[in-house]
Write an enzyme that holds these catalytic residues in place. Sequence first.
Site, PDB file in Angstrom:
ATOM      1  N   LEU A  22      -5.120  -2.114   5.064  1.00 40.54           N
ATOM      2  CA  LEU A  22      -4.052  -1.302   4.435  1.00 40.54           C
ATOM      3  C   LEU A  22      -3.228  -0.603   5.506  1.00 40.54           C
ATOM      4  O   LEU A  22      -3.809  -0.004   6.410  1.00 40.54           O
ATOM      5  CB  LEU A  22      -4.679  -0.172   3.605  1.00 40.54           C
ATOM      6  N   HIS A  23      -1.922  -0.683   5.409  1.00 40.35           N
ATOM      7  CA  HIS A  23      -1.103   0.119   6.323  1.00 40.35           C
ATOM      8  C   HIS A  23       0.305   0.406   5.811  1.00 40.35           C
ATOM      9  O   HIS A  23       1.076   1.076   6.475  1.00 40.35           O
ATOM     10  CB  HIS A  23      -1.014  -0.538   7.704  1.00 40.35           C
ATOM     11  N   ARG A  24       0.662  -0.083   4.604  1.00 39.95           N
ATOM     12  CA  ARG A  24       2.024   0.159   4.108  1.00 39.95           C
ATOM     13  C   ARG A  24       2.221   1.637   3.806  1.00 39.95           C
ATOM     14  O   ARG A  24       1.374   2.249   3.116  1.00 39.95           O
ATOM     15  CB  ARG A  24       2.275  -0.598   2.803  1.00 39.95           C
TER      16      ARG A  24
END
Length: 362
Positions: A206-208
């Site tokens: 996850l990184h958005r």
Amino acid sequence: MKKVHLIVGARPNFMKMAPLYKEFEKYPKKFEIKLIHTGQHYDEKMSKFFFDDLEMPKPDEYLSVGSGSHGIQTAKIMERYEAVLLRDIPDLVIVAGDVNSTVACAIDAVKLHIPVAHLESGLRSFDRSMPEEINRILTDSISDYLLTPSLDGNEHLKNEGIDEKKVFFVGNIMIDSLMNYREKAKNSLIMDKVGVDKNDFVLITLHRPSNVDSKEGFRIILEAFKKIGESTKLVFPIHPRSKKNIEKLGLGELLKSIPNLKLIDPVGYYDFMNLQMNAKFILTDSGGIQEESTFFGIPCLTLRPNTERPITITEGTNQLVKLETEDIISKAQVILNGEHKQGRIPKFWDGKTAFRIVNIFK
Ligand code: UD1
Ligand code: UDP
């Protein structure tokens, strides 16, 4: 002899440029290749690991821009890369993907009348709240060679009025790297290190900003992990942006309460390929991982309202999941029950994309 600059800056750029670098190197009398690293990603685990695994040489230029707001980061890249261009004028600049380094270097080059090629051109999520969508539209609108990974890209560029003569359907270059290193990745010992076996874990990234920058959004996701973790192991190599936000948003206790969670640092290319090949399914908001999971035939749940890579849904193993705890749990449950979507590998995701690109420039 033509001089070509290949631009890299952030993690997803390295696996796209490595095969192109190697293909150009086969023609030392025709091309002089320079690798330019902006330094957008700088942690060893976000950058150097990939130079090692992908057997890339040290960059010819390292611009050390580091992190910052969009304005600051983009401006710093532009300032520093322009200085490089002024003392080392190339015949062609190749940028990849949709990160800030992509658009910044493309603008520098076109303003000095240096031709630009955009690798992974034409992708559109039609969601302008994503910084990447802005980077894609701007880069495509000023590039001279638009190299698309799938035919929906050609369609989008046509709709935007871009001259078809500039557009080349070359295929997906990430798959070149994946095919080049698949055997090495099979030998990775990462599963032993993490303490998981084939098919007994879910792989998470996850990184958005839309998922990890707000407390409510990130909480919704972690609540879902808490439930899914009751029935399977979760391997989560955490992106530095998300790691920092866990602290900043006060979500540390919730994270700790997730059962069966193996929280690890970002891993190198071979290790991550190995985890992808062996996962029961993948839960991600990454662009590239949607494609790689389609290639591996591993089910992928993408935590986003849209994707610029719809072919991974229409042809591949990907499906979108809403930012709602219940939706994440129920879609995960379906896969855990063994009912998952089968896919096929899209056209020109065949390991020969770098060859097709270099042929254009030869
Ligand atoms: C960037 C790209 C995104 C891409 C992602 C891949 C843009 C606008 N975003 O997002 O499209 O999907 O890379 O991973 O270009 N940080 C570190 N160490 C690093 C790099 C970053 O600690 O080596 C931390 C910093 O706190 C930084 C934050 O991560 O502020 C975000 O980094 P940044 O490069 O701005 O964006 P990403 O979220 O990594
Ligand atoms: N990746 C990796 N190690 C990790 C996470 C991702 O090697 O811990 C690889 C992944 O296989 C893919 C690329 O990084 O090749 C995707 O990068 P990322 O998700 O950071 O960016 P995006 O594709 O979303 O722009």
